[in-house]
Write a protein that holds these residues in place. Structure first.
Motif, PDB file in Angstrom:
ATOM      1  N   PRO A  11     -62.206  46.748 -12.584  1.00  0.00           N
ATOM      2  CA  PRO A  11     -61.602  46.135 -11.401  1.00  0.00           C
ATOM      3  C   PRO A  11     -62.439  46.457 -10.160  1.00  0.00           C
ATOM      4  CG  PRO A  11     -59.938  47.238 -12.715  1.00  0.00           C
ATOM      5  CD  PRO A  11     -61.277  47.637 -13.285  1.00  0.00           C
ATOM      6  N   PHE A  12     -62.357  45.586  -9.172  1.00  0.00           N
ATOM      7  CA  PHE A  12     -63.111  45.768  -7.935  1.00  0.00           C
ATOM      8  C   PHE A  12     -62.565  46.952  -7.137  1.00  0.00           C
ATOM      9  CE2 PHE A  12     -63.409  41.140  -8.754  1.00  0.00           C
ATOM     10  CZ  PHE A  12     -64.782  41.064  -8.923  1.00  0.00           C
ATOM     11  N   GLY A  67     -65.191  43.083 -11.989  1.00  0.00           N
ATOM     12  CA  GLY A  67     -66.590  42.984 -11.609  1.00  0.00           C
ATOM     13  C   GLY A  67     -67.428  43.280 -12.836  1.00  0.00           C
ATOM     14  N   ILE A  68     -68.589  42.641 -12.917  1.00  0.00           N
ATOM     15  CA  ILE A  68     -69.537  42.915 -14.001  1.00  0.00           C
ATOM     16  C   ILE A  68     -70.645  43.777 -13.394  1.00  0.00           C
ATOM     17  CG2 ILE A  68     -71.076  41.947 -15.751  1.00  0.00           C
ATOM     18  CD1 ILE A  68     -69.599  39.233 -15.331  1.00  0.00           C
ATOM     19  N   PHE A  76     -74.043  45.535  -9.083  1.00  0.00           N
ATOM     20  CA  PHE A  76     -73.053  44.469  -9.227  1.00  0.00           C
ATOM     21  C   PHE A  76     -73.766  43.203  -9.689  1.00  0.00           C
ATOM     22  CE2 PHE A  76     -70.778  40.786  -7.557  1.00  0.00           C
ATOM     23  CZ  PHE A  76     -69.572  40.963  -8.214  1.00  0.00           C
ATOM     24  N   VAL A  77     -73.294  42.638 -10.792  1.00  0.00           N
ATOM     25  CA  VAL A  77     -73.947  41.504 -11.438  1.00  0.00           C
ATOM     26  C   VAL A  77     -73.151  40.214 -11.283  1.00  0.00           C
ATOM     27  CG1 VAL A  77     -74.717  40.655 -13.695  1.00  0.00           C
ATOM     28  CG2 VAL A  77     -75.071  43.041 -13.085  1.00  0.00           C
ATOM     29  N   GLY A  78     -71.827  40.295 -11.240  1.00  0.00           N
ATOM     30  CA  GLY A  78     -71.003  39.088 -11.139  1.00  0.00           C
ATOM     31  C   GLY A  78     -69.536  39.421 -11.310  1.00  0.00           C
ATOM     32  N   GLY A  79     -68.754  38.386 -11.534  1.00  0.00           N
ATOM     33  CA  GLY A  79     -67.318  38.553 -11.695  1.00  0.00           C
ATOM     34  C   GLY A  79     -66.811  37.777 -12.893  1.00  0.00           C
TER      35      GLY A  79
END
Length: 190
Positions: A11-12, A67-68, A76-79
């Motif tokens: 989670p963010f 978050g990925i 941080f790569v993406g969501g």
């Protein structure tokens, strides 16, 4: 936290805000083509609002957004997330996006694998759908690569930048149902 290959999903957190905004702004030419929220004026306030929404939805059990992150560097790569739950029939939607500089490096595939496992093992769902706009070639390839089954091209299934768009509907089901569905025949079939 979920892990898949070299990626972790979690989670963010508030500390992710600067990296999230940076990733969105980096990706307006790619992600922004299909996701109107990824625009050149995206701000920290926009990200904070999204994070608050994600936390509230998680607490209600109506959406699980992650978050990925690259496991080695915590970049941080993406969501990605599970949302649009149909509780009566036990299925949901799976979505993802990857920042431009990390595209085609396995992050989206890792997200699909980790999220579908979470959906089946933890949430006890019987089906996960991936809905892809007809002209979104990278996501079509990813859905196929993930092992999702293409079921149909649904007319006007998505709205992209305010315009109705046909979309392919893919599905994933728990491993125990894959073998069963392969052996089931229609009534009256030999």
């Amino acid at each position: 936290m979920l892990a898949s290959g070299r990626f972790e999903l979690r989670p963010f957190a508030e500390s992710d805000l600067p990296a999230f905004v940076e990733a969105v702004l980096e990706s307006t030419a790619t992600v922004g083509k299909l996701m109107p929220w990824a625009h050149p004026n995206y701000s920290t306030a926009d990200a904070a609002s999204w994070f608050a929404h994600c936390e509230a939805e998680w607490e209600r059990g109506s959406s699980y957004e992650f978050g990925i992150f690259d496991a080695g560097s915590d970049t941080f790569v993406g969501g990605c997330g599970l949302n649009q739950f149909n509780l009566v029939n036990g299925f949901c939607n799976l979505g993802y996006w990857v920042r431009q500089s990390w595209q085609r490096q396995g992050a989206a595939l890792a997200a699909v694998q980790a999220l579908s496992q979470f959906a089946f093992a933890e949430l006890k769902l019987g089906r996960v759908e991936i809905v892809v706009a007809q002209h979104n070639t990278p996501s079509l390839s990813l859905a196929e690569q993930s092992g999702a089954v293409l079921e149909c091209l649904a007319r006007n299934r998505l709205k992209v930048h305010g315009i109705f768009t046909d979309a392919y509907v893919f599905s994933l089901v728990p491993p125990q149902y894959r073998a069963l569905s392969a052996t089931v025949t229609r009534r009256g079939s030999p």
